[in-house]
Design an enzyme around this catalytic site. Sequence first.
Site, short mmCIF file in Angstrom:
data_model
loop_
_atom_site.label_atom_id
_atom_site.label_comp_id
_atom_site.label_asym_id
_atom_site.label_seq_id
_atom_site.Cartn_x
_atom_site.Cartn_y
_atom_site.Cartn_z
N HIS A 1 83.65 -0.67 -55.57
CA HIS A 1 82.51 -1.37 -54.97
C HIS A 1 82.15 -2.58 -55.82
CE1 HIS A 1 78.66 -1.00 -52.45
NE2 HIS A 1 78.43 -2.04 -53.27
N HIS B 1 81.42 -6.86 -55.15
CA HIS B 1 81.35 -8.02 -54.25
C HIS B 1 81.92 -9.23 -54.98
CE1 HIS B 1 78.50 -5.97 -51.46
NE2 HIS B 1 78.18 -5.31 -52.56
N HIS C 1 77.19 -0.03 -46.82
CA HIS C 1 76.02 0.14 -47.67
C HIS C 1 74.94 0.91 -46.92
CE1 HIS C 1 77.87 -3.02 -50.02
NE2 HIS C 1 76.88 -3.09 -50.88
N GLU D 1 70.29 2.42 -50.37
CA GLU D 1 70.06 1.67 -51.62
C GLU D 1 68.61 1.17 -51.60
OE1 GLU D 1 71.82 -2.21 -51.74
OE2 GLU D 1 71.63 -2.43 -53.91
N ASP E 1 78.99 -3.36 -58.50
CA ASP E 1 78.30 -4.09 -57.43
C ASP E 1 78.34 -5.61 -57.63
OD1 ASP E 1 76.97 -3.92 -55.00
OD2 ASP E 1 75.02 -3.36 -55.83
N ASP E 2 77.48 -6.13 -58.47
CA ASP E 2 77.37 -7.59 -58.72
C ASP E 2 77.07 -7.79 -60.22
OD1 ASP E 2 77.09 -8.32 -55.70
OD2 ASP E 2 75.47 -6.89 -56.05
N1 ADE Z 1 75.53 -7.74 -51.25
C1 ADE Z 1 75.81 -7.95 -52.54
N2 ADE Z 1 75.23 -7.03 -53.33
C2 ADE Z 1 74.56 -6.19 -52.50
C3 ADE Z 1 73.76 -5.04 -52.70
N3 ADE Z 1 73.53 -4.54 -53.91
N4 ADE Z 1 73.22 -4.46 -51.62
C4 ADE Z 1 73.43 -4.96 -50.39
N5 ADE Z 1 74.19 -6.03 -50.16
C5 ADE Z 1 74.75 -6.65 -51.20
ZN ZN Z 2 77.08 -3.58 -52.88
#
Ligand code: ADE
Ligand code: ZN
Length: 326
Positions: free
Chosen positions: A12, A14, A192, A195, A273-274
């Site tokens: 996971h 992005h 997703h 969250e 994630d990011d």
């Molecule tokens: N796009 C990028 N990061 C995300 C996240 N944590 N939740 C939903 N969409 C995303």
């Molecule tokens: Zn994500």
Amino acid sequence: MTWKSVPKTELHLHLEGAAPPEFIRMIAAEKGTDLSRIFHADGSYKWKDFAEFLKIYEAACSVLKTPDDYRRLLEAVLEVSADNGVVYTEIFLAPDFCGGGDLDAWKDYLAAFEIGADNAKAKHGIEARFISTCVRHFGPEKAIHTANITANAPSPRMVGFGMGGEERDFTAQDFVSAFAVAAEAGLGITSHAGEICGADSVRETLDHLPVSRIGHGVRAVEDPELVKRLAEEEILLEVNPGSNVCIGVFPSWEKHPLDHLRQQGVPVCVSTDDPPYFHITMTSDYENIAKTWGWSETDFADTNRTAMKYAFCDEETRAAVLAKFQ
Ligand code: ADE
Ligand code: ZN
């Protein structure tokens, strides 16, 4: 004990969210675009809540204009992943950002991504696969279009279809048609949920979309019956604990449900994630997990084997990567 060199999988991540801020500044400078408003003085991304995070994220990737910009981004991201011990990764790519939803343009981007992944494999040994992603807040019609162009542009590393974006917009049911197109094309399915929104969002996703995995899903913990269902139906949660703690989904590592969900028999894996947005790496997440719940190398190997069981790759790749976690 250093966790950096321990082999890891990540399911996971992005692509745009993994962009190092210095990479985005370099591309902005090349295009003559002033993006200083999205950075703190120390160079990190500037956002204060989830809604603003999504806006800054889109502003950052607005400077990426060509397939070669994205190829360079992919190579920069895979270099960081490999440096943190990641041996297999699945990366979310967004056709909405790559060619604006045009099929021929998307094919050019995909060709560039394949070259970037080939280069990263040759340089760092990292194995990458791609998950095409629709953006929830762009709505169901765009999602159907994204699924269609994904289905019409097969590519060796394109193995899945997913959905990110603003969870508070629309319902899972609104995206049934888009996911049906992707499933029909033989792609692995994840979305997703759970969250920003709670257990209902996870339940709705399970009820309406053909998922074998859920991105996050951690707020399922609010409903013990749902936790049981996830364990019984063997749905993998792509858990992103460092992301959740930074965004404030849970107030601290101690309050995060990763370990609890695992103990309840829910399949879980660990991803970031990011990562630059949240000031984390796979290494720092492993460190925090080991510190908070005492996970050993055996626990992490077990979690990585679980991840590979659910990876969307072919069987030969699965077996080769699994061999690294025996
Ligand atoms: N796009 C990028 N990061 C995300 C996240 N944590 N939740 C939903 N969409 C995303
Ligand atoms: Zn994500």
